[in-house]
Design an enzyme around this catalytic site. Structure first.
Site, PDB file in Angstrom:
ATOM      1  N   TYR A  87       4.488   6.312  -0.822  1.00  0.00           N
ATOM      2  CA  TYR A  87       3.690   5.576  -1.489  1.00  0.00           C
ATOM      3  C   TYR A  87       2.310   6.030  -1.212  1.00  0.00           C
ATOM      4  O   TYR A  87       1.877   6.514  -0.152  1.00  0.00           O
ATOM      5  CB  TYR A  87       3.951   4.215  -0.760  1.00  0.00           C
ATOM      6  N   ASN A 194      15.154 -10.113 -11.395  1.00  0.00           N
ATOM      7  CA  ASN A 194      15.582 -10.790 -10.313  1.00  0.00           C
ATOM      8  C   ASN A 194      14.432 -10.326  -8.864  1.00  0.00           C
ATOM      9  O   ASN A 194      14.844 -11.013  -7.779  1.00  0.00           O
ATOM     10  CB  ASN A 194      16.810 -10.456  -9.691  1.00  0.00           C
ATOM     11  N   VAL A 197       8.561 -10.384  -7.856  1.00  0.00           N
ATOM     12  CA  VAL A 197       7.504 -10.490  -9.168  1.00  0.00           C
ATOM     13  C   VAL A 197       8.078 -10.964 -10.076  1.00  0.00           C
ATOM     14  O   VAL A 197       7.717 -11.754 -10.897  1.00  0.00           O
ATOM     15  CB  VAL A 197       7.054  -9.071  -9.287  1.00  0.00           C
ATOM     16  N   GLY A 290       5.822  -0.763 -11.248  1.00  0.00           N
ATOM     17  CA  GLY A 290       6.771  -0.049 -10.300  1.00  0.00           C
ATOM     18  C   GLY A 290       7.754   0.820 -11.034  1.00  0.00           C
ATOM     19  O   GLY A 290       7.564   1.089 -12.311  1.00  0.00           O
ATOM     20  N   MET A 292      11.419   1.491  -9.766  1.00  0.00           N
ATOM     21  CA  MET A 292      12.531   1.350  -8.864  1.00  0.00           C
ATOM     22  C   MET A 292      13.600   2.270  -9.123  1.00  0.00           C
ATOM     23  O   MET A 292      14.349   2.744  -8.377  1.00  0.00           O
ATOM     24  CB  MET A 292      12.907   0.020  -8.868  1.00  0.00           C
ATOM     25  N   TRP A 315      -1.772  -2.399 -10.491  1.00  0.00           N
ATOM     26  CA  TRP A 315      -1.692  -2.380  -8.834  1.00  0.00           C
ATOM     27  C   TRP A 315      -2.562  -3.558  -8.237  1.00  0.00           C
ATOM     28  O   TRP A 315      -3.504  -3.518  -8.173  1.00  0.00           O
ATOM     29  CB  TRP A 315      -2.193  -0.891  -8.461  1.00  0.00           C
ATOM     30  N   LYS A 377      14.319 -11.941   1.124  1.00  0.00           N
ATOM     31  CA  LYS A 377      13.262 -11.555   1.559  1.00  0.00           C
ATOM     32  C   LYS A 377      13.020 -11.365   3.172  1.00  0.00           C
ATOM     33  O   LYS A 377      13.437 -12.628   3.763  1.00  0.00           O
ATOM     34  CB  LYS A 377      11.783 -12.365   1.131  1.00  0.00           C
TER      35      LYS A 377
END
Length: 383
Positions: A87, A194, A197, A290, A292, A315, A377
């Site tokens: 990252y 899902n 965000v 993103g 993913m 961002w 989370k």
């Protein structure tokens, strides 16, 4: 036949700070340790490189700073990527008896316990979050500069919503407001619906009467997920498999005939995202935040020539850098007023573990579980 699921790196030495951690990581029991942090010394698999370390109380804050105790700190996917070294952000760096260590965490709810003499607008007991990226929130007690903090409307937020407010809901809100002026009845298209965000996008859009077309991966509990997103306010939910059905574009064209889709939010990239862009109307904005799928985003030139597609990235960390403390606090107030649903979560409380070794073992067990797939989370409580 179209199935309509529902309607409705390298580690940098920049930003080094000093904190007197207690000894080296040892086998000694430290019962009731007042302060702990989750640290690492090299990038790699979080379940292997992260460890819990106790440390001494911090001294009184300098005039421009405050001492805070973190109440809850999320472990976000981007945090995992920072530990892995993939990252583009450098973690908070501290020094342990001459040896550099890194403290993870980019987001978290803190409570002010002591205020420096020159700090304005903050007082003991205030709930705050950091507007500075990579603040090392996986710790219990820290000294932070007052100008880097954002005061929260504590009476309007639960602990969980406050701890998770600065990244995902803020990203969702800004993407819905910063690129085009959406009106009631307009449409938004998104993948990764899902995600935290994605769920925030659905809720914020629904509050404004904006309709959403949402895509998610197929899974054994897909019907439950569809119901969950619908209850949040999603207009339509599909799996990516539906993109192979040619009738999908016809349905979307009918639904959006009077309001062609002008905003698409992308956190996945890869081939499915390319196909999704065919559903966009003229002069649309594709906003990526993103990737993913870990695959590139490839777009046909015709979209730019004939549909005037505009592609941009977003961002949230950059947004905080570019906006004042007053603007940051206004954003937090706006998000609090929306009364978003708490994300499904689990609290990992390491404050009561009898030793750093025991706390580390418990942490690594949960991180291993996350590797295998963990939909909730995860929130850290360290002290």
């Amino acid at each position: 036949m179209l199935r309509l699921c529902t309607t409705r790196h390298a580690l940098s030495t920049a930003g080094k700070a000093r904190l007197n951690l207690v000894g080296t990581f040892s086998t000694s029991a430290i019962r009731g340790a007042a302060n702990r942090a989750v640290v690492f010394t090299e990038k790699g698999n979080p379940a292997e490189v992260l460890r819990v370390q106790s440390y001494d109380p911090v001294p009184p804050p300098p005039p421009d700073s405050v001492n805070v105790r973190f109440r809850l700190s999320p472990i976000n996917p981007s945090d995992i990527n920072v530990v892995q070294g993939v990252y583009p952000a450098s973690p908070m760096q501290l020094q342990l008896f001459g040896k550099d260590v890194f403290v993870g965490g980019n987001e978290g709810l803190a409570e002010i316990i002591e205020v420096g003499s020159d700090v304005q607008g903050l007082q003991k007991g205030d709930w705050v979050v950091s507007g500075k990226a990579q603040a090392g929130t996986w710790s219990s007690l820290r000294t932070l500069r007052g100008e880097d903090l954002i005061k929260l409307p504590a009476k309007q937020l639960s602990e969980v919503n406050a701890a998770t407010i600065t990244v995902n809901p803020a990203t969702a809100y800004n993407m819905l407001h910063d690129f085009i002026e959406l009106q009631e009845g307009d449409w938004v298209l998104q993948n990764g619906a899902n995600s935290a965000v994605g769920q925030a996008v659905i809720q914020i859009a629904a509050r404004r009467g904006i309709k959403t077309i949402n895509f998610v991966r197929n899974r054994p509990d897909i019907d439950y997920l569809i119901t969950q997103l619908t209850q949040l306010g999603a207009t339509h939910v599909f799996t990516y498999d539906a993109l192979a059905d040619k009738s999908l574009a016809k349905h979307v064209k009918q639904w959006t005939a009077e309001r062609p889709i002008r905003l698409m939010l992308n956190c996945v990239s890869g081939p499915d995202t390319t196909v999704m862009t065919r559903l966009l109307g003229d002069d649309a904005h594709l906003v990526s935040y993103g990737a993913m799928s870990k695959k590139p985003l490839s777009l046909p030139t015709s979209l730019f020539i004939f549909k005037n597609l505009c592609t941009q990235g977003f961002w949230q960390s950059r947004w905080y850098k570019q906006h004042s403390r007053q603007e940051r606090e206004q954003l937090m107030q706006t998000l609090a007023d929306l009364k978003l649903k708490e994300p499904e979560h689990e609290v990992l409380d390491l404050s009561g573990e009898p030793s750093d070794e025991a706390a580390t073992q418990k942490l690594r067990e949960v991180l291993t579980k996350m590797e295998q797939g963990f939909s909730k989370k995860l929130l850290l409580r360290l002290g």
